[in-house]
Design a protein around this motif. Structure first.
Motif, PDB file in Angstrom:
ATOM      1  N   ALA A  94      -3.713   4.047   3.849  1.00  0.00           N
ATOM      2  CA  ALA A  94      -5.144   3.951   4.152  1.00  0.00           C
ATOM      3  C   ALA A  94      -5.999   3.725   2.906  1.00  0.00           C
ATOM      4  O   ALA A  94      -7.050   3.079   2.975  1.00  0.00           O
ATOM      5  CB  ALA A  94      -5.618   5.207   4.886  1.00  0.00           C
ATOM      6  N   ALA A  95      -5.552   4.259   1.759  1.00  0.00           N
ATOM      7  CA  ALA A  95      -6.331   4.095   0.534  1.00  0.00           C
ATOM      8  C   ALA A  95      -6.519   2.621   0.194  1.00  0.00           C
ATOM      9  O   ALA A  95      -7.593   2.208  -0.269  1.00  0.00           O
ATOM     10  CB  ALA A  95      -5.649   4.829  -0.627  1.00  0.00           C
ATOM     11  N   SER A  96      -5.497   1.817   0.425  1.00  0.00           N
ATOM     12  CA  SER A  96      -5.589   0.379   0.151  1.00  0.00           C
ATOM     13  C   SER A  96      -6.235  -0.385   1.295  1.00  0.00           C
ATOM     14  O   SER A  96      -7.064  -1.275   1.073  1.00  0.00           O
ATOM     15  CB  SER A  96      -4.194  -0.195  -0.128  1.00  0.00           C
ATOM     16  N   ILE A 123       4.118  -8.780  -6.901  1.00  0.00           N
ATOM     17  CA  ILE A 123       4.129  -7.570  -6.083  1.00  0.00           C
ATOM     18  C   ILE A 123       3.609  -6.392  -6.894  1.00  0.00           C
ATOM     19  O   ILE A 123       4.039  -6.152  -8.016  1.00  0.00           O
ATOM     20  CB  ILE A 123       5.550  -7.286  -5.577  1.00  0.00           C
ATOM     21  N   GLN A 124       2.652  -5.681  -6.330  1.00  0.00           N
ATOM     22  CA  GLN A 124       2.100  -4.502  -6.978  1.00  0.00           C
ATOM     23  C   GLN A 124       1.924  -3.398  -5.949  1.00  0.00           C
ATOM     24  O   GLN A 124       1.815  -3.661  -4.752  1.00  0.00           O
ATOM     25  CB  GLN A 124       0.776  -4.830  -7.660  1.00  0.00           C
ATOM     26  N   TYR A 125       1.912  -2.156  -6.428  1.00  0.00           N
ATOM     27  CA  TYR A 125       1.892  -1.004  -5.532  1.00  0.00           C
ATOM     28  C   TYR A 125       0.594  -0.225  -5.698  1.00  0.00           C
ATOM     29  O   TYR A 125       0.183   0.091  -6.811  1.00  0.00           O
ATOM     30  CB  TYR A 125       3.087  -0.087  -5.830  1.00  0.00           C
ATOM     31  N   LYS A 126      -0.026   0.071  -4.555  1.00  0.00           N
ATOM     32  CA  LYS A 126      -1.238   0.887  -4.561  1.00  0.00           C
ATOM     33  C   LYS A 126      -1.127   1.918  -3.446  1.00  0.00           C
ATOM     34  O   LYS A 126      -1.766   1.795  -2.399  1.00  0.00           O
ATOM     35  CB  LYS A 126      -2.481   0.010  -4.376  1.00  0.00           C
ATOM     36  N   PRO A 127      -0.277   2.934  -3.643  1.00  0.00           N
ATOM     37  CA  PRO A 127      -0.060   3.930  -2.598  1.00  0.00           C
ATOM     38  C   PRO A 127      -1.212   4.915  -2.481  1.00  0.00           C
ATOM     39  O   PRO A 127      -2.039   5.041  -3.394  1.00  0.00           O
ATOM     40  CB  PRO A 127       1.217   4.638  -3.061  1.00  0.00           C
ATOM     41  N   GLY A 128      -1.254   5.597  -1.357  1.00  0.00           N
ATOM     42  CA  GLY A 128      -2.253   6.636  -1.148  1.00  0.00           C
ATOM     43  C   GLY A 128      -2.632   6.758   0.301  1.00  0.00           C
ATOM     44  O   GLY A 128      -2.859   5.750   0.979  1.00  0.00           O
ATOM     45  N   PRO A 174       0.795  -1.230   0.000  1.00  0.00           N
ATOM     46  CA  PRO A 174       0.000   0.000   0.000  1.00  0.00           C
ATOM     47  C   PRO A 174       0.829   1.282   0.000  1.00  0.00           C
ATOM     48  O   PRO A 174       0.369   2.326   0.445  1.00  0.00           O
ATOM     49  CB  PRO A 174      -0.830  -0.131   1.281  1.00  0.00           C
ATOM     50  N   PHE A 175       2.042   1.186  -0.506  1.00  0.00           N
ATOM     51  CA  PHE A 175       2.962   2.312  -0.629  1.00  0.00           C
ATOM     52  C   PHE A 175       3.632   2.237  -1.994  1.00  0.00           C
ATOM     53  O   PHE A 175       3.430   1.280  -2.744  1.00  0.00           O
ATOM     54  CB  PHE A 175       4.028   2.276   0.473  1.00  0.00           C
TER      55      PHE A 175
END
Length: 313
Positions: free
Chosen positions: A68-70, A59-64, A31-32
């Motif tokens: 908390a976004a993820s 591995i994949q990235y979903k920052p925000g 989540p970063f």
């Protein structure tokens, strides 16, 4: 009769799914953004996971929003064990205390905590402050004048500064930066007197800095010259903790299988060596210890949040 057969078939399917898990690629959401400690440790886990299971961790990235976004979307994701997500402390405790972030701490189903980056107090190598005793004396002589960099407001670094000030009976000034990199630049550029950082930072900066104390029960195996706070009379142990979470409706037997696999990875000598060489400290908190561990963390962080005035109204 059909209903009974259907129920029996579902039971068999669930059992077989756990027994064969994993039998395809597991999506590992960080989540970063890339490059941080969460990413580094995931990439060290991936080859060991593949060697043990024959399957890939994608591995994949979903920052925000600081993760908390993820985390707020986790329980809406497919709950079959093939979507997992990195999880962090103190983040998942402090964020919901501060404001509405779309999830509560107990919404996050962590199956295993596998390491932490211990807090470390450091100064530039040529600083006149040579020891933790010197640091405390300087802070007492001029309350508030000692400035300390850290990676963000209400981060593990910030909590360490607050905790140590209270333990030592001192007042220092915390200067938050937008991550470890900018904080390191400020430290090396002597824009601050010192820095609350992590053992990973000490490993990367090496002889450019002096470590005054590390928040571990025992000295880090790769930093034998950095004394613990405990051996210097201060009961300070902690840092940024990292684990793996799943959607809450993921079958219990699949959760158990995933936790067991992560425990096996954590016991792999090659993995341990690479983690420790990076400055990480190993941790093994699985399902049997999860309730007690999380209860303790929530109590500790909750009390600190009240003292720091960051609890939402």
């Amino acid at each position: 009769m059909l209903t009974a057969l259907a129920i029996g078939a579902l039971a068999v399917t669930g059992s077989a799914g756990a027994a064969g898990y994993p039998d395809k690629t597991v999506n590992y959401i960080i989540p970063f953004g890339p490059g941080g400690e969460s990413d580094i440790s995931a990439r060290l886990q991936e080859p060991v996971f593949k060697a043990m299971t024959g399957q890939t961790l994608a591995i994949q990235y979903k920052p925000g929003a600081g993760g908390a976004a993820s985390w707020s979307q986790l329980n809406g994701m497919t709950a079959d064990g093939y979507t997992v997500m990195g999880t962090n402390l103190p983040h998942i405790v402090l964020q919901p205390l501060q404001k509405d972030v779309g999830y509560q701490t107990d919404d996050i189903t962590t199956v295993f905590w596998f390491h932490y980056t211990p807090d470390a107090l450091m100064v530039p190598a040529d600083s006149p402050i040579k020891t933790l005793k010197d640091f405390v004396a300087a802070a007492k002589a001029a309350p508030g004048a000692t400035t300390l960099a850290g990676s963000g407001t209400n981060s593990a670094n910030h909590l360490a500064q607050q905790r140590f000030d209270k333990l030592a009976g001192i007042k220092t000034t915390y200067v938050p930066f937008g991550g470890t990199g900018p904080a390191n630049t400020a430290l090396l550029g002597k824009q601050v007197a010192g820095s609350w950082a992590y053992t990973t930072v000490q490993m990367s900066l090496g002889a450019q800095v002096r470590c005054l104390g590390v928040a571990m029960e025992q000295r880090h195996p790769k930093l034998p010259d950095c004394p613990t706070f405990k051996e210097q009379g201060f009961d300070l142990v902690g840092g940024a903790y990292r684990g793996v979470a799943v959607p809450k409706s993921t079958p219990a037997d699949v959760q158990a299988k995933l936790a067991a696999t992560l425990a096996k990875i954590n016991a792999d000598p090659g993995f341990i060596q690479k983690m420790e060489e990076g400055g990480f400290a190993m941790l093994n908190v699985g399902p049997d210890k999860m309730g007690e561990f999380m209860a303790g963390m929530k109590a500790q962080y909750g009390a600190l949040a009240k003292e720091m005035g960051i609890v939402k109204k």
